[in-house]
Design an enzyme around this catalytic site. Structure first.
Site, PDB file in Angstrom:
ATOM      1  N   TYR A 106      22.640 -20.775  79.377  1.00 24.18           N
ATOM      2  CA  TYR A 106      23.461 -19.990  78.635  1.00 24.18           C
ATOM      3  C   TYR A 106      23.938 -19.551  80.571  1.00 24.18           C
ATOM      4  O   TYR A 106      24.753 -18.095  79.793  1.00 24.18           O
ATOM      5  CB  TYR A 106      22.267 -18.985  78.157  1.00 24.18           C
ATOM      6  CG  TYR A 106      22.087 -19.653  76.934  1.00 24.18           C
ATOM      7  CD1 TYR A 106      22.722 -19.750  75.437  1.00 24.18           C
ATOM      8  CD2 TYR A 106      20.471 -20.416  76.478  1.00 24.18           C
ATOM      9  CE1 TYR A 106      22.448 -20.429  74.718  1.00 24.18           C
ATOM     10  CE2 TYR A 106      20.202 -20.913  75.495  1.00 24.18           C
ATOM     11  CZ  TYR A 106      21.166 -20.935  74.337  1.00 24.18           C
ATOM     12  OH  TYR A 106      21.022 -21.319  73.161  1.00 24.18           O
TER      13      TYR A 106
ATOM     14  N   HIS B 168      30.012 -17.963  70.675  1.00 22.25           N
ATOM     15  CA  HIS B 168      28.920 -18.470  70.456  1.00 22.25           C
ATOM     16  C   HIS B 168      28.780 -19.199  71.688  1.00 22.25           C
ATOM     17  O   HIS B 168      30.005 -19.598  72.565  1.00 22.25           O
ATOM     18  CB  HIS B 168      28.623 -19.829  70.304  1.00 22.25           C
ATOM     19  CG  HIS B 168      28.032 -19.726  68.256  1.00 22.25           C
ATOM     20  ND1 HIS B 168      27.154 -19.461  68.441  1.00 22.25           N
ATOM     21  CD2 HIS B 168      28.893 -19.814  67.363  1.00 22.25           C
ATOM     22  CE1 HIS B 168      26.889 -19.070  66.851  1.00 22.25           C
ATOM     23  NE2 HIS B 168      28.207 -19.169  66.534  1.00 22.25           N
TER      24      HIS B 168
HETATM   25  O1  CA2 Z   1      25.824 -20.991  72.381  1.00 24.33           O
HETATM   26  C1  CA2 Z   1      24.883 -19.331  71.676  1.00 24.33           C
HETATM   27  O2  CA2 Z   1      25.749 -18.001  71.570  1.00 24.33           O
HETATM   28  C2  CA2 Z   1      24.202 -19.727  71.175  1.00 24.33           C
HETATM   29  O3  CA2 Z   1      24.241 -18.703  69.151  1.00 24.33           O
HETATM   30  C3  CA2 Z   1      22.593 -18.862  71.228  1.00 24.33           C
HETATM   31  C4  CA2 Z   1      21.775 -19.448  70.336  1.00 24.33           C
HETATM   32  C5  CA2 Z   1      21.112 -20.682  69.638  1.00 24.33           C
HETATM   33  O4  CA2 Z   1      19.953 -20.359  68.972  1.00 24.33           O
HETATM   34  C6  CA2 Z   1      22.591 -21.195  69.201  1.00 24.33           C
HETATM   35  O5  CA2 Z   1      22.566 -22.156  68.266  1.00 24.33           O
HETATM   36  C7  CA2 Z   1      23.622 -21.424  69.456  1.00 24.33           C
HETATM   37  C8  CA2 Z   1      19.798 -19.419  71.178  1.00 24.33           C
HETATM   38  C9  CA2 Z   1      19.988 -17.971  71.912  1.00 24.33           C
HETATM   39  C10 CA2 Z   1      18.995 -17.795  73.067  1.00 24.33           C
HETATM   40  O6  CA2 Z   1      19.509 -17.710  73.885  1.00 24.33           O
HETATM   41  C11 CA2 Z   1      18.563 -17.018  75.320  1.00 24.33           C
HETATM   42  C12 CA2 Z   1      19.640 -17.093  76.136  1.00 24.33           C
HETATM   43  C13 CA2 Z   1      18.797 -17.195  77.181  1.00 24.33           C
HETATM   44  C14 CA2 Z   1      17.559 -17.773  77.295  1.00 24.33           C
HETATM   45  C15 CA2 Z   1      17.008 -18.440  76.452  1.00 24.33           C
HETATM   46  C16 CA2 Z   1      17.372 -18.388  74.814  1.00 24.33           C
END
Ligand code: CA2
Length: 148
Positions: free
Chosen positions: A22, A97
């Site tokens: 991310y 996303h």
């Molecule tokens: O890629 C994306 O933006 C997602 O929506 C992010 C979600 C995931 O469940 C989707 O499949 C795709 C997860 C968000 C978690 O975000 C974090 C950010 C930094 C550290 C840990 C988690």
């Protein structure tokens, strides 16, 4: 023009955990950047880890704002209720996303929200939010020209 940036579960950890997926930027720094790029846009930012709170926010703004940029996180793949909330309001939404969900686990490759969104952006990192806002601004400008 008013735009809601709506983030779902775990996105409060952005820039802190899993930078390999991310990135290292925080959402606060992205918001500052977006305010500079789009001075005419009034941004409302809301993040919640709770499904019902995301739905309440969609209801709250969904008949008055000019756009919603939504990253519902993991709920994108599971939530009929967020799908129904987006379908029930008149404000156009764009799904974002950060990661390329099609290059990840099978269970992330389908979103229940895409068919009720104006468009979907994925895999372009945090820039995806900027492109989504740009698209909503373009839409509003086109509408303004047509109604002048
Ligand atoms: O890629 C994306 O933006 C997602 O929506 C992010 C979600 C995931 O469940 C989707 O499949 C795709 C997860 C968000 C978690 O975000 C974090 C950010 C930094 C550290 C840990 C988690």
């Amino acid at each position: 023009m008013k735009i809601l940036i709506l983030n779902g579960p775990n996105l409060n950890l952005l820039g802190i955990r899993q930078p390999e997926i991310y990135g290292t930027d925080t959402f606060e720094s992205l918001l500052d950047k977006m305010k500079q790029i789009f001075p005419s846009v009034e941004f409302d930012y809301y993040q919640s880890n709770v499904e019902g709170e995301l739905i309440n926010k969609i209801h709250e703004v969904g008949f008055s704002y000019d756009g919603i940029v939504i990253n519902a996180g993991g709920y994108s793949h599971t939530s009929v209720a967020i799908h129904d909330a987006l379908a029930s309001v008149t404000t156009p939404a764009i799904e974002v996303h950060i990661s390329n969900i099609y290059a990840r686990e099978e269970y992330r490759r389908h979103s229940l929200l895409s068919d009720v969104c104006m468009g979907v952006i994925c895999g372009l990192g945090l820039d995806g939010y900027i492109y989504a806002v740009k698209s909503l601004v373009n839409k509003k400008e086109k509408n303004n020209i047509l109604t002048q």
